[in-house]
Design a protein around this motif. Structure first.
Motif, PDB file in Angstrom:
ATOM      1  N   LEU A 385     -25.198  10.205 -21.391  1.00 30.39           N
ATOM      2  CA  LEU A 385     -25.324  11.657 -21.201  1.00 30.39           C
ATOM      3  C   LEU A 385     -26.785  12.029 -20.953  1.00 30.39           C
ATOM      4  O   LEU A 385     -27.099  12.865 -20.106  1.00 30.39           O
ATOM      5  CB  LEU A 385     -24.786  12.394 -22.438  1.00 30.39           C
ATOM      6  CG  LEU A 385     -24.902  13.914 -22.424  1.00 30.39           C
ATOM      7  CD1 LEU A 385     -24.213  14.528 -21.219  1.00 30.39           C
ATOM      8  CD2 LEU A 385     -24.323  14.512 -23.713  1.00 30.39           C
ATOM      9  N   GLN A 386     -27.674  11.359 -21.667  1.00 28.89           N
ATOM     10  CA  GLN A 386     -29.094  11.647 -21.484  1.00 28.89           C
ATOM     11  C   GLN A 386     -29.527  11.301 -20.065  1.00 28.89           C
ATOM     12  O   GLN A 386     -30.229  12.090 -19.413  1.00 28.89           O
ATOM     13  CB  GLN A 386     -29.920  10.856 -22.503  1.00 28.89           C
ATOM     14  CG  GLN A 386     -29.739  11.307 -23.950  1.00 28.89           C
ATOM     15  CD  GLN A 386     -28.641  10.554 -24.677  1.00 28.89           C
ATOM     16  OE1 GLN A 386     -27.716  10.053 -24.049  1.00 28.89           O
ATOM     17  NE2 GLN A 386     -28.715  10.505 -25.993  1.00 28.89           N
ATOM     18  N   MET A 387     -29.096  10.131 -19.596  1.00 32.88           N
ATOM     19  CA  MET A 387     -29.479   9.720 -18.241  1.00 32.88           C
ATOM     20  C   MET A 387     -29.002  10.722 -17.192  1.00 32.88           C
ATOM     21  O   MET A 387     -29.696  10.990 -16.209  1.00 32.88           O
ATOM     22  CB  MET A 387     -28.919   8.330 -17.930  1.00 32.88           C
ATOM     23  CG  MET A 387     -29.253   7.871 -16.529  1.00 32.88           C
ATOM     24  SD  MET A 387     -28.675   6.208 -16.138  1.00 32.88           S
ATOM     25  CE  MET A 387     -29.907   5.220 -16.923  1.00 32.88           C
ATOM     26  N   ASN A 388     -27.815  11.289 -17.438  1.00 35.55           N
ATOM     27  CA  ASN A 388     -27.302  12.286 -16.482  1.00 35.55           C
ATOM     28  C   ASN A 388     -28.333  13.376 -16.204  1.00 35.55           C
ATOM     29  O   ASN A 388     -28.407  13.877 -15.090  1.00 35.55           O
ATOM     30  CB  ASN A 388     -26.050  12.963 -17.041  1.00 35.55           C
ATOM     31  CG  ASN A 388     -24.789  12.147 -16.829  1.00 35.55           C
ATOM     32  OD1 ASN A 388     -24.855  11.040 -16.322  1.00 35.55           O
ATOM     33  ND2 ASN A 388     -23.647  12.686 -17.217  1.00 35.55           N
ATOM     34  N   TYR A 389     -29.085  13.741 -17.223  1.00 34.24           N
ATOM     35  CA  TYR A 389     -29.890  14.961 -17.070  1.00 34.24           C
ATOM     36  C   TYR A 389     -31.380  14.751 -16.824  1.00 34.24           C
ATOM     37  O   TYR A 389     -32.110  15.706 -16.668  1.00 34.24           O
ATOM     38  CB  TYR A 389     -29.639  15.889 -18.269  1.00 34.24           C
ATOM     39  CG  TYR A 389     -28.308  16.595 -18.071  1.00 34.24           C
ATOM     40  CD1 TYR A 389     -28.227  17.755 -17.318  1.00 34.24           C
ATOM     41  CD2 TYR A 389     -27.132  16.063 -18.566  1.00 34.24           C
ATOM     42  CE1 TYR A 389     -27.016  18.380 -17.078  1.00 34.24           C
ATOM     43  CE2 TYR A 389     -25.905  16.676 -18.331  1.00 34.24           C
ATOM     44  CZ  TYR A 389     -25.860  17.835 -17.588  1.00 34.24           C
ATOM     45  OH  TYR A 389     -24.661  18.450 -17.336  1.00 34.24           O
ATOM     46  N   TRP A 390     -31.856  13.512 -16.747  1.00 35.32           N
ATOM     47  CA  TRP A 390     -33.286  13.321 -16.462  1.00 35.32           C
ATOM     48  C   TRP A 390     -33.673  14.014 -15.159  1.00 35.32           C
ATOM     49  O   TRP A 390     -34.698  14.661 -15.045  1.00 35.32           O
ATOM     50  CB  TRP A 390     -33.608  11.827 -16.341  1.00 35.32           C
ATOM     51  CG  TRP A 390     -33.432  11.046 -17.601  1.00 35.32           C
ATOM     52  CD1 TRP A 390     -33.447  11.534 -18.887  1.00 35.32           C
ATOM     53  CD2 TRP A 390     -33.209   9.631 -17.711  1.00 35.32           C
ATOM     54  NE1 TRP A 390     -33.250  10.508 -19.770  1.00 35.32           N
ATOM     55  CE2 TRP A 390     -33.110   9.335 -19.089  1.00 35.32           C
ATOM     56  CE3 TRP A 390     -33.109   8.593 -16.794  1.00 35.32           C
ATOM     57  CZ2 TRP A 390     -32.903   8.040 -19.563  1.00 35.32           C
ATOM     58  CZ3 TRP A 390     -32.905   7.302 -17.267  1.00 35.32           C
ATOM     59  CH2 TRP A 390     -32.799   7.034 -18.633  1.00 35.32           C
ATOM     60  N   MET A 391     -32.859  13.808 -14.150  1.00 38.26           N
ATOM     61  CA  MET A 391     -33.205  14.300 -12.814  1.00 38.26           C
ATOM     62  C   MET A 391     -33.139  15.825 -12.700  1.00 38.26           C
ATOM     63  O   MET A 391     -33.723  16.395 -11.790  1.00 38.26           O
ATOM     64  CB  MET A 391     -32.271  13.707 -11.767  1.00 38.26           C
ATOM     65  CG  MET A 391     -30.823  14.033 -12.043  1.00 38.26           C
ATOM     66  SD  MET A 391     -29.787  14.208 -10.582  1.00 38.26           S
ATOM     67  CE  MET A 391     -30.356  15.695  -9.865  1.00 38.26           C
ATOM     68  N   ALA A 392     -32.414  16.449 -13.611  1.00 43.09           N
ATOM     69  CA  ALA A 392     -32.198  17.890 -13.450  1.00 43.09           C
ATOM     70  C   ALA A 392     -33.522  18.647 -13.529  1.00 43.09           C
ATOM     71  O   ALA A 392     -33.748  19.602 -12.782  1.00 43.09           O
ATOM     72  CB  ALA A 392     -31.223  18.391 -14.502  1.00 43.09           C
ATOM     73  N   GLU A 393     -34.415  18.196 -14.410  1.00 41.77           N
ATOM     74  CA  GLU A 393     -35.714  18.874 -14.503  1.00 41.77           C
ATOM     75  C   GLU A 393     -36.646  18.405 -13.384  1.00 41.77           C
ATOM     76  O   GLU A 393     -37.290  19.217 -12.728  1.00 41.77           O
ATOM     77  CB  GLU A 393     -36.372  18.600 -15.858  1.00 41.77           C
ATOM     78  CG  GLU A 393     -35.543  18.974 -17.076  1.00 41.77           C
ATOM     79  CD  GLU A 393     -35.421  20.473 -17.327  1.00 41.77           C
ATOM     80  OE1 GLU A 393     -36.040  21.269 -16.599  1.00 41.77           O
ATOM     81  OE2 GLU A 393     -34.680  20.833 -18.272  1.00 41.77           O
ATOM     82  N   PRO A 593     -37.174   7.375 -21.778  1.00 43.63           N
ATOM     83  CA  PRO A 593     -37.769   8.664 -21.444  1.00 43.63           C
ATOM     84  C   PRO A 593     -38.918   9.085 -22.358  1.00 43.63           C
ATOM     85  O   PRO A 593     -39.530  10.120 -22.113  1.00 43.63           O
ATOM     86  CB  PRO A 593     -36.587   9.622 -21.611  1.00 43.63           C
ATOM     87  CG  PRO A 593     -35.784   8.991 -22.715  1.00 43.63           C
ATOM     88  CD  PRO A 593     -35.903   7.518 -22.490  1.00 43.63           C
ATOM     89  N   GLY A 594     -39.186   8.305 -23.413  1.00 41.31           N
ATOM     90  CA  GLY A 594     -40.265   8.680 -24.330  1.00 41.31           C
ATOM     91  C   GLY A 594     -41.628   8.526 -23.692  1.00 41.31           C
ATOM     92  O   GLY A 594     -41.754   8.166 -22.520  1.00 41.31           O
ATOM     93  N   ARG A 595     -42.653   8.764 -24.488  1.00 38.14           N
ATOM     94  CA  ARG A 595     -44.019   8.678 -23.935  1.00 38.14           C
ATOM     95  C   ARG A 595     -44.973   8.016 -24.928  1.00 38.14           C
ATOM     96  O   ARG A 595     -46.164   8.225 -24.893  1.00 38.14           O
ATOM     97  CB  ARG A 595     -44.506  10.080 -23.547  1.00 38.14           C
ATOM     98  CG  ARG A 595     -44.294  11.044 -24.673  1.00 38.14           C
ATOM     99  CD  ARG A 595     -44.356  12.495 -24.294  1.00 38.14           C
ATOM    100  NE  ARG A 595     -43.890  13.223 -25.465  1.00 38.14           N
ATOM    101  CZ  ARG A 595     -44.286  14.420 -25.833  1.00 38.14           C
ATOM    102  NH1 ARG A 595     -45.142  15.083 -25.105  1.00 38.14           N
ATOM    103  NH2 ARG A 595     -43.829  14.988 -26.912  1.00 38.14           N
ATOM    104  N   GLN A 596     -44.357   7.194 -25.802  1.00 33.81           N
ATOM    105  CA  GLN A 596     -45.162   6.489 -26.796  1.00 33.81           C
ATOM    106  C   GLN A 596     -45.887   5.312 -26.153  1.00 33.81           C
ATOM    107  O   GLN A 596     -46.956   4.908 -26.608  1.00 33.81           O
ATOM    108  CB  GLN A 596     -44.221   5.984 -27.900  1.00 33.81           C
ATOM    109  CG  GLN A 596     -44.919   5.487 -29.128  1.00 33.81           C
ATOM    110  CD  GLN A 596     -43.910   5.062 -30.212  1.00 33.81           C
ATOM    111  OE1 GLN A 596     -42.702   5.245 -30.055  1.00 33.81           O
ATOM    112  NE2 GLN A 596     -44.425   4.507 -31.288  1.00 33.81           N
ATOM    113  N   ILE A 597     -45.295   4.765 -25.091  1.00 31.09           N
ATOM    114  CA  ILE A 597     -45.893   3.623 -24.401  1.00 31.09           C
ATOM    115  C   ILE A 597     -46.291   4.059 -23.001  1.00 31.09           C
ATOM    116  O   ILE A 597     -45.429   4.426 -22.192  1.00 31.09           O
ATOM    117  CB  ILE A 597     -44.874   2.459 -24.301  1.00 31.09           C
ATOM    118  CG1 ILE A 597     -44.365   2.091 -25.698  1.00 31.09           C
ATOM    119  CG2 ILE A 597     -45.483   1.258 -23.601  1.00 31.09           C
ATOM    120  CD1 ILE A 597     -43.217   1.092 -25.699  1.00 31.09           C
TER     121      ILE A 597
END
Ligand code: FUC
Length: 759
Positions: A385-393, A593-597
C-alpha cells in the motif's frame, strides 16, 4: 445535412484507422483482448473501474466498485477486526523469554499467540460484467487503444464497409462509466446489453431508459445497486428481462453507475445512502448529455494528468502495437517511448483508481475480476500500500493521496483496540493485512502477518503529504494527531535490550529469517516515526516535553550495523546470507522511503546498503524490482536503476502494461513510476537534487511538472547527460538548497514566480 454526415463519416473512418500519431500517449493493439489480466484495458474514476476487452461479436465489460467487499460484521456478528482478546500477556512473556535468552521458546510462543483471527476477513469482490452482443462477426481494420491523456478506451473496426467505433471512459466528476457506440452509417447499430452479476442479484427494476439492479454480496449481505441506462439516437430501444435491446440506432450511449451501503466508519462500516448516489448520477447524466459529460471528464483528468510531461530523446516504436513493443524491448532494450509509456501508465492508473470520496487503491487498484482474488486484493501494509502512493506526491498528484489519508485515519479506532489487546499499549497499530472493516490485528500466520511497524510506516505518508504541500493547518488537524498516536505505540512497545539500547520485541524482518528482537527494519521505522514527530511538533510549536522524550528515545535506538560481508545487517545479529535473494528488502527502509541512510550524510551505511542490495540481485517480483529501482536511484546509480527498470519492463509487465507479481499487482506499476521520478529529482534530504540518477541512455530529455518537498514544481532539461536548465516554481516561495552533481546553490524564490536556474 446528409452530405455533412457523409463527410464526417469519411473523416471519421480516416481517423479511426490512421497509424497512431507520434504524440499518441497510450497503448494500442490490433486484436481484441483474450484474457482479463493480460490484455483487457483499464478505465476508472476512483469509485469504479472497468476492464474493456474490445471483443467484436460479444463485448465484455467487467467492472468493480471499490467498496464492494465481503467480510466484516455482516459475515460474522462477532467479528472484531481480527483481534483475539488479551494477547498482550503473551507478548510480555515472549519479551521475557527473549530477555532470558530463550529465543526458541520465545519464537514458538510468538508464532502461536501473536496472530490474528482470519474469520470474516473477507475479500474485495467482483461486481459483474456487461455482456454486449453487437451482431458483428468477421471484421477488418481492427484497432483498440487506451488513451492515457484523454482517459478513454477506444475500439474500432470495419464490418461490411461500415466503421464501428466505441468509446469508454469513467468520469470522476459525474461518477459514471460511459460507453458510446457509433457507426459511420446511420441505423446500423444493434445491441443486446445484459448484466451478469458476480453477486446475488435480488431485484431488477425498470427505470427510464434501462434498469436498476439490486442485490447483496454473497457472504456478508452488503447491499449494492447498479443503474444502467441506454440513450439511443435513432432506432428503437426495448427493455426485456433486465436486457436492453437496441435496434437500428445511429449511436448509443450507456451510462452506468454502481454504489454500495459501505461506509468507512468503525465498527459497523455501513450506512451510505447508495440508492441516492446512483439515482442522482443517472438523473444528472440524462440532463447533462454525452458531450458535456465527456468534456467535464477530460478537463478533470487532464488537470491532473497534464501536470507532468516526460520526453526522452531516442527510439519510439509507437507504430508497433504495445504487446509487440514489449516483446521487442526484451531483446533490444531500446525503446525510450515505451519506457515513457510505462511511467505515464502509472500516472494514468493513479488518477483512475484513487480519488477523494472512495477507498485508496488496493493491491489491484480498483480492478478485480474474482470474488476470491489473490491476497484478497486488500491493503497489504508491509510494502504494497505504501508503494502505491510514493509516486502520488512526486508526480504532482497530491489530490489522489486523500483516500489514503482518510483510510489511515479510519484505522486509528480499530488500531487502538489492537494496541491494547496485543501489546497493552496506547496509540494505534496495524499489521501486514488490512481490509475495509478495520482489520488491524496481526495476520493469522506470524511469519507474514506480524508487522506492527505498518502503522508508523503508513503514518509517514501523512507527513509526506505535508512535507510536499506545506499546509500547516492540515499538519495540525490531520497529520499530527495520526502521527502522535502512532509514535505513542512505539513509546510503549520498544523495550530495553541487554546492551541498554531500545529495540522492538519480538521483531521480524518481512517475511523471512528468525523471530528476534530489534530487526533492522523495525529500528529504522522507529527512527523515522520519531524523527517525523520531532520535526512536526517543532513546526507546530507544540509538545516540547514529547520532543525531548522522542529525541532521547531516538538516540537510544539500537543502531544500524555493518556486518561481516560489509552489508547492512538485516538483523541485530550478523546473520545475513549473501545468497539470500528474498523479495523483501525492507531492511533498506532507511534508504528508501526513509532518509536515515543517504550517500552524502552516511556514506558508510550507504556502501553497506549497496552491498546488501547487490546480494538481493537484480530480479524479483514486480514490486520487489520496483523497490530496487528506487533504491538504486537513491544510491545515485542511474545505470543500475535503468537496468532494473529494463528488467521490470521485460519480465514483469503484461501486454496491457499491468505489473505482475505474478499475478497482476498494481504496486509495481506505481513503484516504477516513482522510481523514474526519483531518478530525475530527489528532495528527501532537505535539498532539491537535479538528475541524481540519470542513466547514460537517457542522454537527452526534458521533464516538466515534477514536485519536490516544499511545494515547489520543477521542470528539467538535459542534453549530453548534463543539466541544461531547471525551472523552479515555488508556490509559496521560500529558500531552497539546490544540488547538481557536486555543486550546491542557495536560492530565494518569490511565491508563484518561476525562475530558471543553471549550474
Ligand atoms: C506481501 C508480499 C507478497 C505479496 C503480498 C501481496 O506480503 O510478500 O509477495 O506481494 O504482499
Amino acid at each position: 445535412m446528409k452530405q455533412l454526415l457523409l463527410i464526417l463519416s469519411i473523416f471519421y473512418a480516416a481517423a479511426a484507422f490512421a497509424e497512431p500519431a507520434k504524440n499518441f500517449d497510450g497503448s494500442w493493439y490490433d486484436k481484441p483482448a483474450k484474457g482479463w489480466e493480460r490484455e483487457a484495458l483499464p478505465i476508472g474514476n476512483g469509485y469504479m473501474g472497468a476492464m474493456i476487452f474490445g471483443k467484436v461479436g460479444t463485448e465484455v465489460i467487467q467492472f468493480n466498485e471499490k467498496t464492494l467487499w465481503d467480510g466484516g460484521k455482516g459475515m460474522w456478528a462477532d467479528y472484531q477486526g481480527g483481534n483475539y482478546q488479551g494477547r498482550a500477556k503473551y507478548l510480555k512473556e515472549v519479551q521475557s523469554l527473549f530477555k532470558a535468552g530463550k529465543d526458541q521458546q520465545a519464537s514458538k510462543l510468538a508464532s502461536k499467540k501473536l496472530v490474528g483471527n482470519q474469520r470474516a476477513y473477507g475479500a474485495y469482490q467482483n461486481f459483474g460484467s456487461l455482456i454486449i452482443k453487437t451482431g458483428h462477426d468477421q471484421v477488418t481494420d481492427y484497432r483498440r487503444s487506451l488513451d492515457f491523456k484523454k482517459a478513454e478506451a477506444l475500439v474500432s473496426y470495419k464490418d461490411d464497409n461500415v466503421i464501428f467505433t466505441r468509446t469508454h471512459f469513467a468520469s470522476y466528476p459525474d461518477r459514471l462509466l460511459v460507453h458510446r457506440f457509433e457507426a459511420s452509417q446511420n441505423a446500423s447499430i444493434n445491441l443486446d446489453i445484459d448484466f451478469k452479476s458476480a453477486q446475488q442479484l435480488t431485484k431488477t427494476k425498470t427505470i427510464a431508459g434501462g434498469f436498476s439492479y439490486e442485490g447483496n454480496v454473497h457472504g456478508n449481505k452488503m447491499k449494492w445497486q447498479m443503474r444502467l441506462i441506454a440513450v439511443n439516437n435513432g432506432g428503437s430501444r426495448e427493455l426485456v428481462n433486465g436486457r436492453i435491446i437496441i435496434i437500428g440506432a445511429d449511436s448509443v450511449v450507456l451510462y452506468q453507475v454502481a454504489a454500495t451501503e459501505y461506509k468507512q466508519s468503525y465498527p459497523e462500516y455501513k450506512g451510505t445512502d447508495y440508492l441516492a448516489i446512483t439515482e442522482k448520477a443517472i438523473t444528472k447524466a440524462v440532463e447533462k448529455g454525452y458531450d458535456n459529460i465527456r468534456e467535464t471528464h477530460r478537463t478533470d483528468h487532464q488537470t491532473l494528468y497534464n501536470r507532468v510531461k516526460l520526453n526522452i530523446t531516442g527510439k519510439d516504436n509507437f507504430t508497433t502495437p504495445t504487446n509487440e513493443r514489449i516483446q521487442n524491448y526484451k531483446e533490444s532494450r531500446d525503446d525510450r517511448g515505451l519506457e515513457i509509456l510505462l511511467f505515464n501508465f502509472g500516472r494514468y492508473m493513479m488518477i483512475a483508481s484513487s480519488r477523494p470520496g472512495s477507498l485508496p487503491a488496493n493491491l489491484q487498484g480498483v480492478w478485480n475480476n474474482s470474488n476470491n482474488p489473490q491476497w484478497t486484493s486488500d491493503y497489504h501494509a508491509n510494502i504494497n500500500l505504501q508503494m502505491n502512493y510514493w509516486m502520488a506526491e512526486t508526480t504532482n498528484l497530491a489530490e489522489t493521496v486523500t483516500p489514503l489519508i482518510e483510510f489511515i485515519d479510519s484505522l486509528r479506532e480499530p488500531g487502538r483496540v489492537t494496541a491494547k489487546e496485543y501489546y497493552d499499549a496506547e496509540g494505534w497499530v496495524a499489521h501486514t493485512m488490512i481490509n475495509t472493516f478495520g482489520f488491524t490485528a496481526p495476520g493469522w500466520k506470524f511469519n507474514w502477518g506480524y508487522a506492527p511497524n505498518a502503522a508508523a510506516w503508513l503514518s509517514r505518508h501523512t507527513w509526506e503529504h505535508y512535507n510536499f504541500g506545506r499546509d500547516t493547518t492540515y499538519l495540525q488537524n490531520t497529520a499530527y494527531p495520526i502521527l502522535k498516536e502512532a509514535v505513542l505505540f512505539w513509546e510503549q512497545y520498544l523495550t530495553v535490550d541487554d546492551d541498554g539500547t531500545l529495540v522492538s520485541s519480538p521483531s521480524f524482518s518481512p517475511e523471512h529469517g528468525p523471530i528476534t528482537v530489534g530487526s533492522t527494519m523495525d529500528q529504522q521505522v522507529a527512527y523515522d516515526i520519531l524523527s517525523i514527530c520531532i520535526e512536526a511538533a517543532e513546526i507546530l510549536e507544540v509538545d516540547a516535553d514529547k520532543v525531548t522524550l522522542w529525541r532521547n528515545m531516538r538516540s537510544r535506538l539500537s543502531p544500524l550495523k555493518i556486518g561481516k560481508h560489509g552489508q547492512l545487517q538485516e538483523w541485530k545479529e550478523d546473520l545475513d546470507d549473501p545468497q539470500d535473494t528474498h523479495r523483501h528488502v525492507n531492511h533498506l527502509y532507511g534508504l528508501h522511503p526513509g532518509r536515515q541512510i543517504t550517500p552524502r550524510g552516511t556514506p558508510e551505511l550507504t556502501e553497506a546498503a549497496k552491498v546488501s542490495l547487490k546480494f538481493r540481485g537484480d530480479s524479483g517480483t514486480g514490486w520487489s524490482l520496483a523497490w530496487k529501482i528506487n533504491f538504486w536511484a537513491r544510491l545515485l546509480d542511474g545505470n543500475r536503476a535503468h537496468t532494473l527498470f529494463g528488467n521490470l519492463l521485460s519480465k514483469r509487465v503484461l501486454p496491457n502494461l499491468f505489473d505482475t507479481h505474478p499475478p497482476f499487482q498494481i504496486d509495481g506499476n506505481f513503484g516504477a513510476t516513482n522510481a523514474v521520478a526519483e531518478m530525475l529529482l530527489q528532495s528527501h534530504t532537505g535539498s532539491i537534487e537535479f538528475l541524481p540518477a540519470l542513466p547514460d541512455v537517457w542522454s537527452e530529455g526534458e521533464i516538466t511538472g515534477l514536485r519536490a518537498r516544499g511545494n515547489i514544481v520543477v521542470d528539467l532539461k538535459w542534453q549530453k547527460n548534463k543539466l541544461v536548465s531547471a525551472t523552479l516554481n515555488a508556490l509559496d516561495g521560500g529558500d531552497f538548497k539546490l544540488i547538481y552533481k557536486n555543486k550546491n546553490k542557495l536560492i530565494s524564490l518569490k511565491a508563484n514566480t518561476p525562475k530558471i536556474v543553471h549550474f
